[in-house]
Enzyme design. Structure first.
Site, PDB file in Angstrom:
ATOM      1  N   CYS A  54      -5.531  68.367 -18.916  1.00 20.39           N
ATOM      2  CA  CYS A  54      -5.094  68.465 -17.515  1.00 20.39           C
ATOM      3  C   CYS A  54      -4.844  67.071 -16.946  1.00 20.39           C
ATOM      4  CB  CYS A  54      -6.137  69.218 -16.685  1.00 20.39           C
ATOM      5  SG  CYS A  54      -5.488  69.861 -15.127  1.00 20.39           S
ATOM      6  N   GLY A  93      11.145  64.948 -23.178  1.00 23.28           N
ATOM      7  CA  GLY A  93      10.744  65.515 -21.897  1.00 23.28           C
ATOM      8  C   GLY A  93      11.484  66.780 -21.511  1.00 23.28           C
ATOM      9  N   ILE A 104      14.654  67.298 -21.310  1.00 26.30           N
ATOM     10  CA  ILE A 104      15.979  67.484 -21.887  1.00 26.30           C
ATOM     11  C   ILE A 104      15.957  68.635 -22.892  1.00 26.30           C
ATOM     12  CG2 ILE A 104      17.870  66.399 -23.148  1.00 26.30           C
ATOM     13  CD1 ILE A 104      16.700  63.685 -22.315  1.00 26.30           C
ATOM     14  N   LYS A 139       8.971  61.288 -32.903  1.00 26.54           N
ATOM     15  CA  LYS A 139      10.069  62.112 -32.407  1.00 26.54           C
ATOM     16  C   LYS A 139      11.217  62.172 -33.406  1.00 26.54           C
ATOM     17  CE  LYS A 139       8.812  61.062 -27.631  1.00 26.54           C
ATOM     18  NZ  LYS A 139       9.123  60.259 -26.423  1.00 26.54           N
TER      19      LYS A 139
END
EC number: 1.1.1.3
Length: 441
Positions: free
Chosen positions: A21, A142, A144, A213
């Site tokens: 969180c 993110g 996209i 990534k």
């Protein structure tokens, strides 16, 4: 499987556990609460957040409902939930928690690029064994929409190349160096002050984040399991103001690029190349105009041609948007007894070593200003079978600046060439060495 009420009443809620969180997790909670009615309509059943696993509950009180907070993430995963959303990052305990969830048949939504790049095969195997869903759109770029097009929209096409800017911190730093002329250290300090860089920016500036990534992108694009260890990685710490100035002098800019290619060799064999490193690209290239903390990725496919995906690649709200999109898909599958896309690794292509990758180089040298220097330097290029595309020489009082741009050649040959040039008596200093991308070899 019948998910709703047999008499046609209110559908059974889809129960969700949230692990983590922080910046993203807090935004996920906010969106779940603010958009509850719309999400229920899109899913076909209410989406109920049943618990939030955190390490320090007191840190989050006042931000999220206190009654949902728990330090026992394992018990939360083992409880009667349908979907586990993970935004804690890192390898452990995330790996253990998500494998447990998947083996129990619970769907998983994760934003954890490092975990996927290191242990993606294990997660997919657990999902396949139980028939659970594994979604991870938020792990790259993110908000996209990038992974779903690779996974689904382009599933009928043959993707040949994926190249892009996938780390906002490094893009902000390089963009600022380009616009101000400042050096790397002072620009990083400013990025930290403004909140664009973490207190420990290592994962970003040393290329680890982008390499994870790139592994995910290559895996999806080329139907091959690619891990972070298969990705050649270089960061931006060695990029100097002189590199930026050299790029400007030839109408280029410097970007940290993730480049994934499907390589066809002369004998018909295929392999996968995945690399992350700084490179000069022409200012006319669409990626050159991607400034600040934004991300952009170019995808090249046989039938679709060139596609570009652009937007905010990080931040709480943008990343939470991608998480919610995955959550809706996973929850909808629960309601209608459907399944999301599975792992596609049938091609099983080998990873190409970086030394065999064809690249171009921009090399800036300080040399003695006398006759025959260019001939000596050119002889070294010829010795290593590296073709010169362009040369620019400027004389000064006792020395000269020599800039050489090569045609494409193996990275190993180019590196050997640069090493030998640096040892020539006529070369005072190898000022700058940078790969060149975004042009024909």
């Amino acid at each position: 499987m019948t998910w709703g009420n047999a008499t046609g009443g209110t559908p059974k809620p889809v129960r969700v556990a949230l692990l983590g969180c922080g910046t993203v997790g807090t935004e996920v909670v906010r969106l779940l609460r603010e958009q509850a009615t719309d999400l229920a309509a899109r899913v076909g059943a209410p989406v109920e957040l049943t618990g939030i696993g955190v390490r320090r509950p007191n840190k989050h009180r006042g931000q999220v409902p206190a009654e949902l907070l728990t330090t026992d993430a394992a018990a939360l995963v083992d409880s009667d939930v349908d979907v586990v959303v993970e935004v804690i990052g890192g390898i452990e305990p995330a790996r253990t928690l998500l494998v447990t969830a998947l083996r129990a048949g619970k769907s998983v939504v994760t934003a954890n690029k490092a975990l996927l790049a290191e242990h993606g095969a294990e997660l997919f195997a657990a999902a396949d064994a139980s028939g659970a869903d594994l979604y991870f759109e938020a792990a790259v770029a993110g908000a996209i929409p990038l992974l779903r097009p690779l996974r689904e929209s382009l599933a009928g096409d043959r993707i040949t190349r994926v190249m892009g800017i996938v780390n906002g911190t490094t893009n902000y730093i390089l963009s600022a160096m380009d616009s101000t002329g400042a050096g790397y250290a002072e620009t990083l300090e400013e990025a930290s002050r403004l909140g664009y860089a973490e207190a420990d920016p290592t994962a970003d500036v040393d290329g680890y984040d982008a390499a994870s990534k790139a592994a995910i992108l290559a895996s999806l694009a080329f139907h091959t399991r690619v891990t972070a260890a298969d990705v050649h990685r270089e960061g931006i710490a060695s990029v100097t103001a002189a590199d930026i100035a050299a790029a400007k002098a030839i109408d280029r800019t410097v970007k940290l690029l993730a480049i994934c290619e499907r390589v066809t060799h002369a004998d018909g064999r295929e392999s996968v190349s995945a690399r992350v490193h700084p490179a000069m690209i022409p200012r006319s290239h669409p990626l050159a105009g991607v400034g600040g903390a934004f991300n952009a990725v170019f995808v090249e496919a046989d039938a679709a041609g060139q596609l570009m995906f652009y937007g905010r690649g990080a931040g709480g709200a943008p990343t939470a948007s991608a998480v919610l999109g995955d959550l809706v898909a996973a929850a909808r599958n629960r309601v209608v007894a459907g399944r999301g896309p599975r792992e596609s690794a049938y091609a099983d292509l080998p990873a190409q070593p970086m030394g065999q990758v064809s690249t171009r180089y921009h090399i800036s040298l300080d040399v003695a200003d006398r006759a025959g220097v260019l001939a000596q330097v050119a002889a070294v290029f010829a010795e290593h079978d590296v073709s010169i595309a362009a040369v620019r020489q400027e004389g000064r009082v006792n020395d000269a600046s020599l800039v050489i741009v090569t045609h494409g050649a193996s990275d190993a040959a180019l590196r050997s060439t640069v090493d030998k040039i640096g040892g020539l008596p006529v070369v005072r200093e190898v000022v700058s060495v940078m790969r060149v991308e975004g042009e024909q070899p």
